[in-house]
Scaffold this motif. Structure first.
Motif, PDB file in Angstrom:
ATOM      1  N   CYS A   1       0.831  -1.203   0.000  1.00  0.00           N
ATOM      2  CA  CYS A   1       0.000   0.000   0.000  1.00  0.00           C
ATOM      3  C   CYS A   1       0.869   1.258   0.000  1.00  0.00           C
ATOM      4  N   GLN A   2       1.870   1.280   0.853  1.00  0.00           N
ATOM      5  CA  GLN A   2       2.707   2.461   1.058  1.00  0.00           C
ATOM      6  C   GLN A   2       3.874   2.539   0.086  1.00  0.00           C
ATOM      7  N   GLY A   3       4.327   1.379  -0.416  1.00  0.00           N
ATOM      8  CA  GLY A   3       5.534   1.355  -1.242  1.00  0.00           C
ATOM      9  C   GLY A   3       6.790   1.293  -0.394  1.00  0.00           C
ATOM     10  N   ASP A   4       6.610   1.156   0.920  1.00  0.00           N
ATOM     11  CA  ASP A   4       7.710   1.052   1.888  1.00  0.00           C
ATOM     12  C   ASP A   4       7.123   0.463   3.170  1.00  0.00           C
ATOM     13  N   SER A   5       7.981   0.153   4.138  1.00  0.00           N
ATOM     14  CA  SER A   5       7.496  -0.430   5.395  1.00  0.00           C
ATOM     15  C   SER A   5       6.968   0.622   6.364  1.00  0.00           C
ATOM     16  N   TRP A   6       7.152   1.913   6.066  1.00  0.00           N
ATOM     17  CA  TRP A   6       6.730   2.978   6.975  1.00  0.00           C
ATOM     18  C   TRP A   6       6.239   4.178   6.171  1.00  0.00           C
ATOM     19  N   GLY A   7       5.538   5.085   6.853  1.00  0.00           N
ATOM     20  CA  GLY A   7       5.079   6.308   6.212  1.00  0.00           C
ATOM     21  C   GLY A   7       4.771   7.378   7.236  1.00  0.00           C
ATOM     22  N   VAL A   8       4.731   8.620   6.782  1.00  0.00           N
ATOM     23  CA  VAL A   8       4.399   9.763   7.635  1.00  0.00           C
ATOM     24  C   VAL A   8       2.903   9.722   7.922  1.00  0.00           C
ATOM     25  N   CYS A   9       2.535   9.978   9.167  1.00  0.00           N
ATOM     26  CA  CYS A   9       1.137   9.889   9.584  1.00  0.00           C
ATOM     27  C   CYS A   9       0.318  11.096   9.127  1.00  0.00           C
ATOM     28  N   ASP A  10      -0.939  10.803   8.824  1.00  0.00           N
ATOM     29  CA  ASP A  10      -1.899  11.832   8.428  1.00  0.00           C
ATOM     30  C   ASP A  10      -2.507  12.423   9.695  1.00  0.00           C
ATOM     31  N   PRO A  11      -2.420  13.732   9.903  1.00  0.00           N
ATOM     32  CA  PRO A  11      -2.962  14.334  11.123  1.00  0.00           C
ATOM     33  C   PRO A  11      -4.482  14.447  11.140  1.00  0.00           C
ATOM     34  N   SER A  12      -5.157  14.136  10.026  1.00  0.00           N
ATOM     35  CA  SER A  12      -6.619  14.237   9.980  1.00  0.00           C
ATOM     36  C   SER A  12      -7.255  13.146  10.828  1.00  0.00           C
ATOM     37  N   PRO A  13      -8.197  13.502  11.715  1.00  0.00           N
ATOM     38  CA  PRO A  13      -8.881  12.476  12.511  1.00  0.00           C
ATOM     39  C   PRO A  13      -9.698  11.562  11.605  1.00  0.00           C
ATOM     40  N   ARG A  14      -9.619  10.265  11.852  1.00  0.00           N
ATOM     41  CA  ARG A  14     -10.360   9.285  11.076  1.00  0.00           C
ATOM     42  C   ARG A  14     -10.804   8.168  12.002  1.00  0.00           C
ATOM     43  N   THR A  15     -11.699   7.324  11.491  1.00  0.00           N
ATOM     44  CA  THR A  15     -12.087   6.141  12.238  1.00  0.00           C
ATOM     45  C   THR A  15     -11.071   5.058  11.954  1.00  0.00           C
ATOM     46  N   THR A  16     -11.256   3.882  12.548  1.00  0.00           N
ATOM     47  CA  THR A  16     -10.325   2.786  12.318  1.00  0.00           C
ATOM     48  C   THR A  16     -10.540   2.126  10.966  1.00  0.00           C
TER      49      THR A  16
END
Length: 87
Positions: free
Chosen positions: A63-78
């Motif tokens: 999904c990410q193209g890597d094992s990690w990614g920068v987090c999205d600060p927008s509140p979301r559900t699970t």
């Protein structure tokens, strides 16, 4: 960034409420650890003081193209943001 490690003990730092996905919309792992740092138990942490801010190991590297990614600060559900709500 190193490989994720699972753990079950709570940590007092690292919580960014609502940050469960990367900016690319990929789900973050809830628990992970960067080598030689405290574990992250809250999806998104910044144990290495990355200038991009809180980040996470992702559940699916495809999904990410890597094992990690920068987090999205927008509140979301699970739920994954690309999933349509169920009736």
């Amino acid at each position: 960034h190193q490989s994720p490690v699972e753990d079950t003990c709570p940590a007092p730092w690292g919580l960014w409420p609502g940050m469960l996905f990367t900016v690319d919309g990929c789900p973050c792992q809830r628990v992970w650890m960067l080598a030689d740092k405290e574990p992250c138990f809250t999806y998104c942490c910044n144990p290495d003081n990355d200038t991009a801010g809180p980040w996470c190991f992702v559940e699916n590297a495809t999904c990410q193209g890597d094992s990690w990614g920068v987090c999205d600060p927008s509140p979301r559900t699970t739920d994954h943001p690309s999933r349509a709500p169920e009736p």
